[in-house]
Design an enzyme around this catalytic site. Structure first.
Site: not given
Length: 487
Positions: A236, A281, A345, A451
Site C-alpha cells: 500500500c 490519488c 427554474c 520550559c
C-alpha cells in the site's frame, strides 16, 4: 511397447507436468492433444489499426494464445513429425504458414527426437521476432480487404467470420512441406450467420471486421491484466503494508495501488469535509482520481450521495451561465440565457430576474446593484462544512480565489458568513488548539517557547503547562522533580 510409443508417452506426461490444465489438454484415447501458447510481449508493445489517415494505437501486455492442436503418428518421433494445426485470431494466413514451416524445420533439425516442447518454446519466445513483429502489431485495415479467399493473405473479414485463422499441416511426409500444403484450411461459417448482400449498406452502428478484431484483443488484454492483478500482492502506498490484491484498489488513471482501508479513509475524510476536489490519488503530486464506482465501494452509499452532490455543485459553481433559484425552499441550478435577464427554474417553475433575484418584472429597472448586494450578503443558506479542516479549506478557497470565484462562494454561503463567521471560527479554533487557560484568572495563554513552567501575563500566577496545575511561588520546580510532568 515400441520405442516410439514409449517416447510419445514420456513426452505427453512431461507436458502434463509442465503446463497447467488450461494450457495443455491431452486426448486420452489417442496420442493427441492441444496446447495454448501465450507469446511473450516486450515492454511497450502496441497494437495499431489504421483507419483512413488516422492511426489508433493501444498499449497492451497480453495477446490471445496460439492454439497448437497435434496428433502423433505411430512412427513419431523417429520418422515423421506430428500432424498439427496452428490457429490464431490476430495473425494472417501467410504468417501462420511461415510459422508452420518453421516448426517443421525444427523437427528436421532434431534428427528424430521429440519436439513438442521445443515448438512451444519457439512459439512463446521467438514467434514474434521470426515474423519481424517487435513492438508494433498493425492489424489489417478494412480498406485493403478482399473478397478473394484464395489469395495468400486473408483479409480482416476472415477474422470475423471464422473467429481465427488456421493452418493444417499433415504428417504424410517427413520432408519439408510444399507451399501448396500450407494454404488456409477454411473453417465453417456459423449456421446463424448469413452472407451479406453486396448492395447492402452496413449499419454505422456495427463494428467493421478490423474494429471487431481490435475489440477482441483489447477485451482479452483487460481480462488478463485483471487476472494478473488478482493473483499478486502489493505494498500500500499509504501504510506500506503488504496486502492481497483482494484488499487493494488500483487507480486506473495513474496505476497507483492502495489498500481499501487507507484509500477509503482518505476519501471519507475529504468528502466529510466537503473537499470533493481532494478526492484524488494520495500519492504525492499525483492528480489522478478514482472512478465513481471505486468511490462508491470505498465510502458507501450515504457518503457517495454527498460526494456526487458536492461534485455537481462544484462543477456548477465554475460555470458562468449558472444561477440558482432564489427560493430558499428550492435553490435549484438554472441555466441563464446571456441575452436575457429572465430565468425560470425547471424544478419549481419560478420565473425570476437574474439581477435582483426577485419575481421577473419585465424591462423595468430593478435596482439590481442594491439587490445583488443584499443577496451576496445573505447568501442562499448553504450549510458550512462541519469540521475544522473543511472550514479551513473553504476559507483558503475564498481568500486565494479569483474575483469571480469569491463572488460565486458569496452567493452560496453569504458574504457575512464567509468574512465574519468563518474567520471568527478559525480564530477561535486556533486559540483552542494553540493556547491554554490560566488556572487562576482563566486568561488564554500562548506558549511560544521555553520550559513548561509558565507565568500568566495577566495575574502573574505560575502554573504547569502540561497539567495546568497552580505552582507555588517558592520551590515551584519541585512539581517537575516529584511529579510526572516534564520540565
Amino acid at each position: 511397447m515400441s520405442a516410439n510409443s514409449e517416447e510419445q508417452e514420456d513426452e505427453l506426461l512431461a507436458l502434463q507436468s509442465i503446463f497447467d490444465p488450461e494450457e495443455f489438454v491431452r486426448n486420452e484415447t489417442k496420442s493427441a492433444g492441444e496446447i495454448r501458447v501465450c507469446v511473450e510481449l516486450p515492454t511497450d508493445f502496441t497494437v495499431a489499426l489504421r483507419e483512413g489517415d488516422s492511426l489508433r494505437q493501444y498499449e497492451i501486455s497480453f495477446l490471445p494464445p496460439l492454439l497448437l492442436t497435434f496428433e502423433l503418428p505411430a512412427d513419431y518421433p523417429s520418422s515423421s513429425p506430428p500432424s498439427f494445426t496452428l490457429t490464431c485470431s490476430w495473425l494472417t494466413d501467410t504468417q501462420l504458414s511461415a510459422l508452420a514451416a518453421q516448426l517443421t524445420d525444427l523437427y528436421q533439425a532434431t534428427g528424430g527426437a521429440v519436439v513438442l516442447f521445443t515448438w512451444v518454446q519457439f512459439l512463446k519466445e521467438d514467434a514474434l521476432g521470426f515474423l519481424d513483429i517487435h513492438t508494433l502489431l498493425e492489424l489489417p485495415s478494412d480498406e485493403h480487404s478482399t473478397q478473394n479467399e484464395s489469395q495468400d493473405s486473408l483479409n480482416a473479414a476472415d477474422f470475423l467470420n471464422k473467429g481465427s485463422v488456421s493452418v493444417s499441416v499433415p504428417s504424410s511426409s517427413s520432408g519439408p512441406l510444399d507451399q501448396s500444403e500450407q494454404g488456409a484450411s477454411s473453417l465453417p461459417i456459423h449456421p446463424r450467420e448469413s452472407t451479406p448482400n453486396k448492395d447492402q449498406t452496413p449499419s454505422p452502428l456495427c463494428l467493421t471486421p478490423s474494429q471487431a478484431l481490435l475489440s477482441q484483443l483489447l477485451i482479452y488484454n483487460a481480462t488478463q491484466q485483471q487476472k494478473q492483478f488478482a493473483t499478486t500482492g502489493f505494498d500500500c502506498g499509504v501504510c506500506f503494508m503488504r496486502r492481497l490484491s483482494s484488499d487493494c484498489v488500483q487507480l486506473p488513471e495513474c496505476g497507483h495501488i492502495f489498500c481499501q482501508a487507507c484509500l477509503g479513509q482518505f476519501c471519507k475524510l475529504q468528502i466529510t469535509d466537503g473537499n470533493v476536489q481532494g478526492v484524488t490519488c494520495p500519492q504525492a503530486e499525483c492528480t489522478a482520481t478514482p472512478t465513481p464506482a471505486q468511490v462508491r465501494s470505498l465510502v458507501g452509499e450515504e457518503l457517495f450521495s454527498r460526494y456526487d452532490r458536492l461534485l455537481l455543485q462544484n462543477t456548477l459553481d465554475c460555470m458562468s451561465d449558472i444561477v440558482y433559484c432564489p427560493r430558499r425552499s428550492c435553490g435549484s441550478a438554472v441555466i441563464q440565457e446571456k441575452s436575457s435577464k429572465a430565468a425560470m427554474c425547471s424544478a419549481c417553475s419560478y420565473a425570476f430576474c437574474v439581477v435582483c433575484r426577485k419575481t421577473y418584472h419585465g424591462t423595468e429597472d430593478c435596482q439590481g446593484k442594491k439587490k445583488v448586494t443584499e443577496i451576496d450578503t445573505a447568501g442562499s443558506g448553504v450549510d458550512l462544512p462541519q469540521s475544522q479542516e473543511g472550514i479551513m479549506a473553504l476559507w483558503d478557497d475564498y481568500s486565494t480565489g479569483s474575483k469571480q470565484r469569491r463572488k460565486l462562494l458569496e452567493s452560496r454561503y453569504g458574504r457575512n458568513t464567509l468574512q465574519l463567521t468563518v474567520s471568527d471560527c478559525l480564530s477561535e479554533n486556533w486559540k483552542i488548539c494553540n493556547s491554554k487557560t490560566c488556572p487562576h484568572c482563566f486568561s488564554r495563554i500562548q506558549k511560544n517557547g521555553g520550559c513548561n513552567m509558565m507565568t500568566c501575563s495577566q495575574c502573574r500566577q505560575m502554573f504547569c503547562w502540561v497539567c495546568v496545575a497552580r505552582l507555588p511561588s517558592v520551590h515551584a520546580g519541585s512539581h517537575f522533580a516529584e511529579g510526572t510532568c516534564n520540565h
